[in-house]
Scaffold this motif. Structure first.
Motif, short mmCIF file in Angstrom:
data_model
loop_
_atom_site.label_atom_id
_atom_site.label_comp_id
_atom_site.label_asym_id
_atom_site.label_seq_id
_atom_site.Cartn_x
_atom_site.Cartn_y
_atom_site.Cartn_z
N SER A 170 0.55 -1.27 0.07
CA SER A 170 0.18 0.09 -0.11
C SER A 170 0.87 1.39 -0.03
O SER A 170 0.50 2.32 -0.37
N SER A 171 2.13 1.21 0.41
CA SER A 171 2.99 2.19 0.44
C SER A 171 3.64 2.60 -0.98
O SER A 171 4.36 3.66 -1.29
N GLY A 172 3.17 1.67 -1.86
CA GLY A 172 3.87 1.83 -3.16
C GLY A 172 5.03 0.80 -3.63
O GLY A 172 5.55 1.06 -4.81
N ASP A 173 5.58 0.32 -2.37
CA ASP A 173 6.89 -0.41 -2.77
C ASP A 173 6.84 -1.63 -3.29
O ASP A 173 5.61 -2.47 -3.16
N LYS A 174 7.42 -2.30 -4.28
CA LYS A 174 7.26 -3.38 -5.02
C LYS A 174 7.73 -4.38 -4.04
O LYS A 174 8.69 -4.36 -3.31
N LEU A 175 6.86 -5.60 -4.11
CA LEU A 175 6.99 -6.70 -2.92
C LEU A 175 7.89 -7.93 -3.52
O LEU A 175 8.37 -8.57 -2.94
N ILE A 176 8.01 -8.02 -4.76
CA ILE A 176 8.55 -9.13 -5.50
C ILE A 176 9.79 -8.67 -6.70
O ILE A 176 9.32 -7.67 -7.34
N GLU A 177 10.55 -9.62 -6.99
CA GLU A 177 11.33 -9.39 -8.05
C GLU A 177 11.12 -9.62 -9.23
O GLU A 177 9.98 -10.32 -9.53
N GLU A 178 11.67 -9.23 -10.33
CA GLU A 178 11.18 -9.37 -11.83
C GLU A 178 11.22 -10.94 -12.20
O GLU A 178 10.24 -11.50 -12.77
N GLU A 179 12.10 -11.70 -11.62
CA GLU A 179 12.10 -13.00 -11.84
C GLU A 179 11.11 -13.93 -11.49
O GLU A 179 10.50 -14.89 -11.96
N THR A 180 10.57 -13.18 -10.08
CA THR A 180 9.41 -13.96 -9.67
C THR A 180 8.12 -13.61 -10.37
O THR A 180 7.13 -14.34 -10.72
N VAL A 181 8.07 -12.48 -10.99
CA VAL A 181 6.86 -11.69 -11.93
C VAL A 181 6.81 -12.85 -13.17
O VAL A 181 5.84 -13.10 -13.51
N ALA A 182 7.92 -13.02 -13.64
CA ALA A 182 8.02 -13.89 -15.07
C ALA A 182 7.65 -15.18 -14.63
O ALA A 182 7.11 -16.06 -15.34
N ALA A 183 7.80 -15.80 -13.53
CA ALA A 183 7.61 -17.07 -13.04
C ALA A 183 6.16 -17.34 -12.78
O ALA A 183 5.39 -18.22 -13.27
N ILE A 184 5.73 -16.08 -12.15
CA ILE A 184 3.97 -15.97 -12.08
C ILE A 184 3.46 -16.21 -13.58
O ILE A 184 2.35 -16.90 -13.74
N ILE A 185 3.89 -15.41 -14.38
CA ILE A 185 3.24 -15.23 -15.63
C ILE A 185 3.46 -16.62 -16.37
O ILE A 185 2.37 -17.13 -17.13
#
Length: 277
Positions: A114-129
């Protein structure tokens, strides 16, 4: 003598000791809508209504065993996945659930605090997709999360349409893009289905701090309505209406010193019983 079963919803999510979000919000939501809730703990945050002070991880083998043990005993009619913050966790959940195909999965891709801080790394985003999008019936990102997935700014309704089209091309089947972060007196969300149609949902925006856990609640509400036998479009509509009413029901209540929870039990339903044939 007739036999019955409860419509069951499994939530795979993190802990919230303050009771407003995560597994606690999911259990409240499914229960309030008349479903039986089972759960798998993915992380142990130390938090209250004012924020998170620490996060203790759960071993991935324990997460795998939790999923398998529950599914082998109480098989759900729908599954909700909440925050998965590491690549290893994504891979573990996806690999385990692939052994149990056919159950609708609603995935809330929590990526930004909610503060606007990103919680996960790019490689995790790629794994999610790659791993979770193909097995999920619906994903429910907010505007900040949609911006990460689509790699574009999402500030306006026009931006939401553009981002939605880009996210669909990443391989998700259905998408509910939540517009709660948009300025203005109304909340507009967009539902993109697998036939290329876009439906618009609009709700009054309340002035309140008591919205902690609204994303968790929405995704679990949709999963609960699916478990109750609703089709996806109706489940999306009913889930949003439930969240809107839960926020309305908790506007004037003070719980904690920070962002308070929704009133999940503004109109609780009895536990539904389906006759076993």
């Amino acid at each position: 003598m007739k036999k019955y079963s409860y419509p069951s919803v499994m939530t795979i999510a993190g802990f919230d000791g303050s009771g407003g979000a995560g597994i606690q919000a999911d259990i409240k939501t499914a229960s309030a809508l008349g479903c039986y809730s089972t759960s798998v703990l993915t992380a142990l945050p130390v938090q209250n209504t004012q924020g998170v002070s620490a996060i203790y991880p759960i071993p991935t083998v324990a997460i795998k065993e939790q999923i398998e043990t529950v599914l082998d005993d109480i098989f759900p009619q729908a599954i909700k996945i909440g925050m998965v913050h590491t690549t290893e966790l994504v891979n573990t959940i996806a690999a385990t659930l692939k052994k149990y195909p056919g159950t609708p999965i609603v995935f809330d891709p929590v990526m930004v605090a909610s503060s606007g801080d990103k919680l996960i790394e790019e490689e995790t985003v790629a794994a999610i997709i790659k791993q979770l999008f193909p097995i999920s019936l619906l994903i429910t990102p907010n505007m900040d999360e949609a911006a990460i997935l689509a790699k574009t700014k999402v500030k306006t309704l026009k931006d939401m349409y553009t981002a939605g089209e880009k996210i669909l091309k990443l391989g998700c089947r259905h998408l509910l893009l939540k517009g709660g972060h948009m300025d203005g007196p109304t909340i507009t969300s967009l539902y993109f289905d697998d036939k290329g149609r876009v439906n618009t949902f609009e709700f009054e925006k309340f002035t309140t701090r008591n919205t902690h856990g609204s994303g968790c609640t929405l995704s679990c509400a949709i999963a609960s309505y699916l478990a109750l036998g609703k089709d996806l479009h109706e489940a999306v509509q009913l889930g949003q209406t439930y969240v809107h009413q839960a926020i309305s029901g908790g506007i004037d209540v003070r719980t904690g010193k920070g962002n308070g929870p929704l009133n999940h039990f503004f109109n609780p339903k009895k536990l539904v019983k389906h006759e076993v044939v």
